[in-house]
Design an enzyme around this catalytic site. Structure first.
Site, PDB file in Angstrom:
ATOM      1  N   PHE A   8      -9.590   2.340   7.024  1.00  0.00           N
ATOM      2  CA  PHE A   8      -8.619   2.164   5.925  1.00  0.00           C
ATOM      3  C   PHE A   8      -8.410   0.704   5.536  1.00  0.00           C
ATOM      4  O   PHE A   8      -7.327   0.143   5.756  1.00  0.00           O
ATOM      5  CB  PHE A   8      -7.241   2.728   6.312  1.00  0.00           C
ATOM      6  CG  PHE A   8      -7.231   4.158   6.754  1.00  0.00           C
ATOM      7  CD1 PHE A   8      -8.040   5.095   6.150  1.00  0.00           C
ATOM      8  CD2 PHE A   8      -6.374   4.579   7.757  1.00  0.00           C
ATOM      9  CE1 PHE A   8      -8.012   6.422   6.548  1.00  0.00           C
ATOM     10  CE2 PHE A   8      -6.334   5.892   8.163  1.00  0.00           C
ATOM     11  CZ  PHE A   8      -7.159   6.826   7.559  1.00  0.00           C
ATOM     12  N   GLU A  94       4.569 -10.202   2.914  1.00  0.00           N
ATOM     13  CA  GLU A  94       3.794  -8.977   2.670  1.00  0.00           C
ATOM     14  C   GLU A  94       4.734  -7.790   2.437  1.00  0.00           C
ATOM     15  O   GLU A  94       4.561  -7.009   1.508  1.00  0.00           O
ATOM     16  CB  GLU A  94       2.856  -8.668   3.850  1.00  0.00           C
ATOM     17  CG  GLU A  94       1.881  -7.566   3.468  1.00  0.00           C
ATOM     18  CD  GLU A  94       1.238  -6.835   4.633  1.00  0.00           C
ATOM     19  OE1 GLU A  94       1.808  -6.836   5.750  1.00  0.00           O
ATOM     20  OE2 GLU A  94       0.181  -6.239   4.407  1.00  0.00           O
ATOM     21  N   GLU A 219       8.421   4.810   9.716  1.00  0.00           N
ATOM     22  CA  GLU A 219       8.897   4.994  11.103  1.00  0.00           C
ATOM     23  C   GLU A 219       8.770   3.686  11.887  1.00  0.00           C
ATOM     24  O   GLU A 219       9.665   3.329  12.666  1.00  0.00           O
ATOM     25  CB  GLU A 219       8.103   6.110  11.801  1.00  0.00           C
ATOM     26  CG  GLU A 219       8.347   7.500  11.252  1.00  0.00           C
ATOM     27  CD  GLU A 219       7.671   7.758   9.901  1.00  0.00           C
ATOM     28  OE1 GLU A 219       6.665   7.091   9.602  1.00  0.00           O
ATOM     29  OE2 GLU A 219       8.158   8.612   9.146  1.00  0.00           O
TER      30      GLU A 219
END
Ligand code: FAD
Length: 231
Positions: A8, A94, A219
């Site tokens: 990813f 970020e 989470e």
């Protein structure tokens, strides 16, 4: 020699240069990570296929593979074994960037949806003027504006150099949650058209789902905030 793989990676399929965080002193755990610039064409650096995503078709996502990649010292970014520190320094920015785009997308599609619900009629009145939908729109506008106020506060702190990674984590997870709730309601308010990809509400809804997952899931953001509370 660099060995390993990472799944990813946004724009990993098209990137000419990737930044890799690799363990250089495993015994030192987080204090033994170094950042490297790895360039296309370096022997041992390969990329997998373009992954088939639910949304965001404009950017590719790929898995990257590194097998005995030789890296000259000039490809070290920052200092050896201080990669984790270098990444931590940039984390607030970020997360804040993620929060900004989350709330901007929600605000834009909500404003388009308000216009749509003024124009579209059913049973002789505009969709938005049914009390349920009017209250829903009031709820969504409030959520977006209140979230925007928190994100704006984080921007001011960031400009002053005082934004913490924890406050940025709050902005990231909350704005992702609000964005997803808002866009889901925007789809609903568009009725069947909201499920058609030719409508921006449908595409934005698909694009938004990943924001609760990537760059540290909601989470994990809550885990970090919880730890900061002393648990
Ligand atoms: C489209 C896309 C683009 C991406 N781009 C990049 C990129 O450019 N660079 C990059 O480095 N990464 C990138 N990622 C990776 C992304 O950051 C991870 O997928 C994400 O952090 C979640 O990690 P995971 O997939 O390993 O899920 P897992 O860690 O397997 O988590 C699975 C579930 O368990 C939950 N979970 C895990 N740990 C805990 C815990 N301690 N407490 C409670 N719940 C927990 C997670 O929240 C999640 O719901 C990208 C991912 C996607 C989908």
């Amino acid at each position: 020699m660099l060995n390993g793989s990472k799944t990813f990676i946004t724009n990993g399929y098209s990137a000419d240069l990737v930044v890799v965080a690799a363990r250089t002193s495993p015994e030192k755990k987080a204090k033994g990570i170094t950042l490297f610039a790895v360039e296309t064409g370096m022997p041992g650096f390969q990329r997998g296929r373009k992954l088939d995503k639910v949304g965001q078709p404009e950017s590719d996502t790929a898995e990257l593979f590194f097998e005995d990649v030789r890296l000259p010292t000039e490809n070290v970014i920052g200092e050896v074994d201080r990669g984790f520190v270098h990444m931590m320094e940039r984390l607030p920015q970020e997360r804040l960037g993620g929060a900004l785009s989350n709330i901007a997308h929600a605000a834009q599609i909500l404003s388009e949806t308000i216009e749509y619900t003024k124009e579209r009629t059913a049973f002789g009145q505009s969709i938005g003027s049914f009390q349920h939908n009017k209250f829903l729109l009031a709820d969504l506008v409030t959520r977006v504006e209140v979230t925007q106020a928190y994100v704006d506060r984080c921007i001011s702190k960031h400009a002053a150099g005082t934004l913490t990674a924890i406050d940025a984590a709050k902005a990231k997870w909350w704005s992702a949650e609000v964005q997803n709730e808002v866009l889901d309601s925007c789809v609903q308010l568009h009725g069947g058209y909201g499920y058609m990809t030719e409508y921006r509400a449908a595409r934005a809804w698909m694009d938004a789902r990943v924001t609760k997952i990537w760059a540290g899931s909601n989470e994990i953001m809550k885990e970090l905030i919880g730890r900061d509370l002393g648990f």
